[in-house]
Design an enzyme around this catalytic site. Structure first.
Site, mmCIF file in Angstrom:
data_model
loop_
_atom_site.group_PDB
_atom_site.id
_atom_site.type_symbol
_atom_site.label_atom_id
_atom_site.label_comp_id
_atom_site.label_asym_id
_atom_site.label_seq_id
_atom_site.Cartn_x
_atom_site.Cartn_y
_atom_site.Cartn_z
ATOM 1 N N GLY A 17 0.783 -1.223 0.000
ATOM 2 C CA GLY A 17 0.000 0.000 0.000
ATOM 3 C C GLY A 17 0.816 1.274 0.000
ATOM 4 C CB ILE A 18 0.273 4.492 1.780
ATOM 5 C CG1 ILE A 18 -1.087 4.820 1.156
ATOM 6 C CG2 ILE A 18 1.065 5.777 2.056
ATOM 7 C CD1 ILE A 18 -2.038 5.563 2.070
ATOM 8 C CG ASP A 58 4.198 -4.965 16.874
ATOM 9 O OD1 ASP A 58 3.650 -3.868 16.606
ATOM 10 O OD2 ASP A 58 3.667 -5.828 17.588
ATOM 11 C CE1 TYR A 153 -7.151 3.446 10.375
ATOM 12 C CE2 TYR A 153 -9.117 4.586 9.607
ATOM 13 C CZ TYR A 153 -7.786 4.245 9.445
ATOM 14 O OH TYR A 153 -7.088 4.722 8.355
ATOM 15 C CB THR A 190 -4.421 -0.340 0.397
ATOM 16 O OG1 THR A 190 -5.631 -0.429 1.169
ATOM 17 C CG2 THR A 190 -3.990 1.112 0.291
#
Length: 255
Positions: A17-18, A58, A153, A190
């Site tokens: 993705g990005i 992580d 989120y 994505t």
């Protein structure tokens, strides 16, 4: 195109993705890049293809952040750019979200971003030619127009927006010459969205329709904004938010 020659960057969430597009773009613009991700195979492959280095990370493991930053400094002698891109979603409403899901979202999206900023600033202050650097944090249009289906989120990305402003003003007031800005992507094509389409056919078309441009963003379009904010092209921009949303937040929802 920004000239990032001689600059050293860390990009989290680099495997797809990005994040993947950002690694490619920063390398194209001349930066040396350390990409990090929990997806070791995909991240390694992407970085090898782009001519970058890879480290497993992580971002929620705050104790690991100084080691990640030190790796870049030990290899290239400095750190100029941090792109806090790694993030995750829960797709749980306020009635459904669990304590565990909430804590994990915040650990990655907020605490991981904070720890990255903290570790990067410590290194950027000690750059050989004096304190300097650019931090770019990735938020979301969901930080400005919330989704009822993902309370953790949306609220975590809202926190990233204000966290970035606090970092920016702190560095400015202390004369560090370290800028911190936020990129706010809209609906982007994505892997997460593609996978969701399999469960909810028609989702991608519906999401694309939220933009007046009536399409999804290519990750490379967001990477271009990131590269600009990471460069020396905008030395007076700090604490700013750059929308890359195809005009989604500019139009009244009834039109």
């Amino acid at each position: 195109m920004p000239d990032l020659s001689g600059k050293v960057a860390i990009v989290t969430g680099c495997a797809s993705g990005i994040g993947a597009a950002t690694v490619r773009r920063l390398r194209t613009d001349g930066a040396d890049v350390l990409g990090t991700d929990i997806a070791v195979d995909a991240g390694t492959a992407l970085c090898e293809q782009a001519g970058a280095q890879f480290a497993e990370q992580d971002v929620a493991d705050v104790a690991l952040w100084p080691e990640i930053v030190s790796r870049a400094v030990n290899v290239w002698g400095r750190l100029d750019i941090l792109v806090n891109n790694a993030g995750t979603v829960s797709s749980l409403s306020i009635e459904d979200v669990t304590d565990e899901a909430w804590a994990r979202i915040y650990a990655i999206n907020v605490t991981g971003t904070m720890a990255g900023c903290r570790a990067a600033i410590a290194a950027m202050k000690d750059n050989p030619d004096g304190s300097s650097g650019a931090i770019v944090n990735i938020a979301s249009t969901s930080a400005m127009a919330a989704l009822p289906s993902d309370v953790a989120y949306c609220s975590s990305k809202g926190a990233v927006r204000v966290l970035s402003k606090s970092v920016a003003t702190h560095c400015a007031k202390h004369g560090y010459n370290i800028r911190c800005n936020t990129v706010i992507p809209g609906a982007t094509e994505t892997g997460i969205l593609t996978a969701a389409e399999e469960q909810m056919p028609g989702l991608m078309a519906a999401v694309a329709a939220t933009s007046p441009l009536n399409r999804l963003a290519d990750p490379a379009e967001t990477a271009a904004a990131i590269a600009f904010l990471a460069s020396d092209e905008c030395p007076f921009m700090t604490g700013a938010e750059m929308l890359v949303d195809g005009g989604a937040l500019s139009i009244h929802p009834g039109f």
